[in-house]
Design an enzyme around this catalytic site. Structure first.
Site, PDB file in Angstrom:
ATOM      1  N   TYR A 141       0.851  -1.131  -0.029  1.00 53.05           N
ATOM      2  CA  TYR A 141       0.095   0.019   0.004  1.00 53.05           C
ATOM      3  C   TYR A 141       1.107   1.355   0.081  1.00 53.05           C
ATOM      4  CZ  TYR A 141      -4.577  -1.800   0.512  1.00 53.05           C
ATOM      5  OH  TYR A 141      -5.884  -2.478   0.552  1.00 53.05           O
ATOM      6  N   LYS A 192       2.739 -15.281   3.436  1.00 51.86           N
ATOM      7  CA  LYS A 192       2.913 -16.102   2.086  1.00 51.86           C
ATOM      8  C   LYS A 192       4.345 -16.299   1.920  1.00 51.86           C
ATOM      9  CE  LYS A 192       1.526 -17.826  -1.849  1.00 51.86           C
ATOM     10  NZ  LYS A 192       0.533 -18.966  -2.180  1.00 51.86           N
ATOM     11  N   ASP A 225      -3.442 -18.326   1.059  1.00 54.96           N
ATOM     12  CA  ASP A 225      -4.330 -18.855   0.342  1.00 54.96           C
ATOM     13  C   ASP A 225      -5.261 -19.868   1.219  1.00 54.96           C
ATOM     14  OD1 ASP A 225      -2.020 -20.098   0.580  1.00 54.96           O
ATOM     15  OD2 ASP A 225      -1.931 -20.843  -1.436  1.00 54.96           O
ATOM     16  N   ASP A 249      -6.744  -6.610   4.343  1.00 57.79           N
ATOM     17  CA  ASP A 249      -7.621  -6.055   3.411  1.00 57.79           C
ATOM     18  C   ASP A 249      -8.755  -7.241   2.689  1.00 57.79           C
ATOM     19  OD1 ASP A 249      -9.269  -3.949   2.032  1.00 57.79           O
ATOM     20  OD2 ASP A 249      -8.049  -4.596   0.101  1.00 57.79           O
ATOM     21  N   ASP A 253     -12.555  -8.616   4.330  1.00 64.86           N
ATOM     22  CA  ASP A 253     -13.792  -8.580   3.487  1.00 64.86           C
ATOM     23  C   ASP A 253     -14.576  -9.904   3.260  1.00 64.86           C
ATOM     24  OD1 ASP A 253     -13.973  -5.899   2.802  1.00 64.86           O
ATOM     25  OD2 ASP A 253     -14.435  -6.218   0.672  1.00 64.86           O
TER      26      ASP A 253
END
Ligand code: IPM
Ligand code: MG
Length: 373
Positions: A141, A192, A225, A249, A253
């Site tokens: 970001y 990750k 994942d 982020d 959601d």
């Protein structure tokens, strides 16, 4: 003691949901001694329209002086063709960065009355209570270099940089472990590490903080994942999840849908304790400005109202008042009062302002009962 609360209604449904939340703030001043003084400022597209920048200096100055900030939402199609540097989202990212609000707390809690509003089965989500701790001021970001370049052969190259320093990882890890101590003592760190060096470092630093400072808590690591899959397969396995800005982020959601609707999820963005004891803090619903329903009195104000509960708890140390407000929301839902986003087929729905009024009425009832008891 006066508590200075800055309201940043922003764009789209932001103004509608913040208006309801303000009534709740005023209720706590009138009935529970909150003693709030509210002020307003511009952020996002509305700020751009009025001043040419999504994050005016005046807003930053007011933000720095406030004890807590309540934000609605920013953005909308009207501003989508603007240059990145003046997009509404820049205003939001700017205030997070300027106030160093590095810890974003996004609780995903399934109210029992809403277990049937989710697209997931009741037995998967009933009783769900997880806390996503998202790092908010680093990662891709904010990482440099970033941009889009035209190469000599006329093709284009776009790039962003995923970057974290060890102190950034350590401070967010501490927030997660501290929260876990007050909950069920379990932290799952999401990365990750099998592909991205920066997040392998993330994993090592989280492990180190655990081993050295929080051995009494339980730490696990998960690839992002897999985490996204586990969130819909068996979300109740999680207690606290801590993760990077970008992964947080996305995962938050996903988590919101576990609670019935994106319209239910509050958040707190906190900075480090200042010399004067204050903690810079901004509260906002996880949902966006929802341009498709803006101005129609249809939006669900509960995520913003629940963000006020987080404000009472984290900025003002008013845990009992926060509990009262959350109980009022639970009560309203139990009475079957629904905005469109949380209604199941055939259920009667109420408007934004009717939902706000229902919360106030329930607060009155609960407060009276508490006084009588
Ligand atoms: C959020 C939003 C923001 C983000 C956008 C509006 C910049 O999606 O708060 O989750 O990506 O952080
Ligand atoms: Mg988001």
């Amino acid at each position: 003691m006066t508590r200075n609360i800055l309201l940043l209604p922003g764009d789209g449904i932001g103004t509608e949901v913040v208006a309801e939340a303000k009534k709740v703030i005023d209720w706590f001043s009138a009935h529970r001694g909150l003693n709030a003084k509210t002020d307003e400022a511009l952020l996002g597209g509305c700020a751009y329209d009025a001043t040419g920048t999504p994050f005016p200096k005046e807003t930053l100055e007011k933000a720095r002086k406030s004890d807590a900030i309540l934000l609605g939402a920013v953005g909308g199609p009207k501003w989508e063709s603007l240059d990145y540097s003046v997009r509404p989202e820049r205003g939001l990212l700017g205030i997070r960065k300027e106030l160093q609000l590095f810890a974003n707390l996004r609780p995903a809690l399934c109210f029992d009355a809403l277990a049937d509003s989710s697209t997931l089965k009741r037995e998967v989500i009933a009783g769900l209570d997880i806390m996503i701790v998202r790092e908010l001021t680093g990662d891709v970001y904010f990482g440099e270099p970033r941009g889009v370049e035209t190469l000599p052969d006329g093709t284009r190259k776009g790039y962003n940089t995923l970057v974290y320093t060890s102190p950034e990882v350590q401070r967010i890890a501490r927030v997660a472990f501290e929260l876990a101590r007050k909950r069920n003592g379990r932290v799952c760190s999401v990365d990750k590490a099998n592909v991205l060096e920066a997040t392998e470092m993330w994993r090592q630093e989280v492990q180190k903080i655990h081993d050295e400072e929080y051995p009494d808590t339980q730490l696990s690591h998960m690839y992002v994942d897999n985490a996204s899959m586990q969130l819909v397969r068996n979300p109740r396995q999680f207690d606290v999840m801590v993760t990077t800005n970008m992964f947080g982020d996305i995962l938050s959601d996903t988590a919101s849908m576990l609670t019935g609707s994106l319209g239910m999820l509050p958040s707190a963005s906190l900075g480090a304790k200042q010399a004067d004891g204050r903690i810079p803090s901004l509260y906002e619903p996880v949902h966006g400005s929802a341009p498709d329903i803006a101005g129609q009195n249809k939006a669900n104000p509960l995520a913003t109202i629940l963000s006020v509960a987080m404000m009472l708890r984290y900025s003002f140390d008013l845990g009992k008042d926060a509990d009262l407000l959350e109980a009022a929301v639970r009560n309203v839902l139990a009475k079957g009062i629904r905005t469109a986003d949380i209604a199941v087929k055939g259920e009667k729905t109420v408007t934004t302002s009717e939902m706000g009024a229902a919360v106030l009425k329930t607060l009155d009832e609960l407060n009276k009962n508490a006084k009588a008891a």
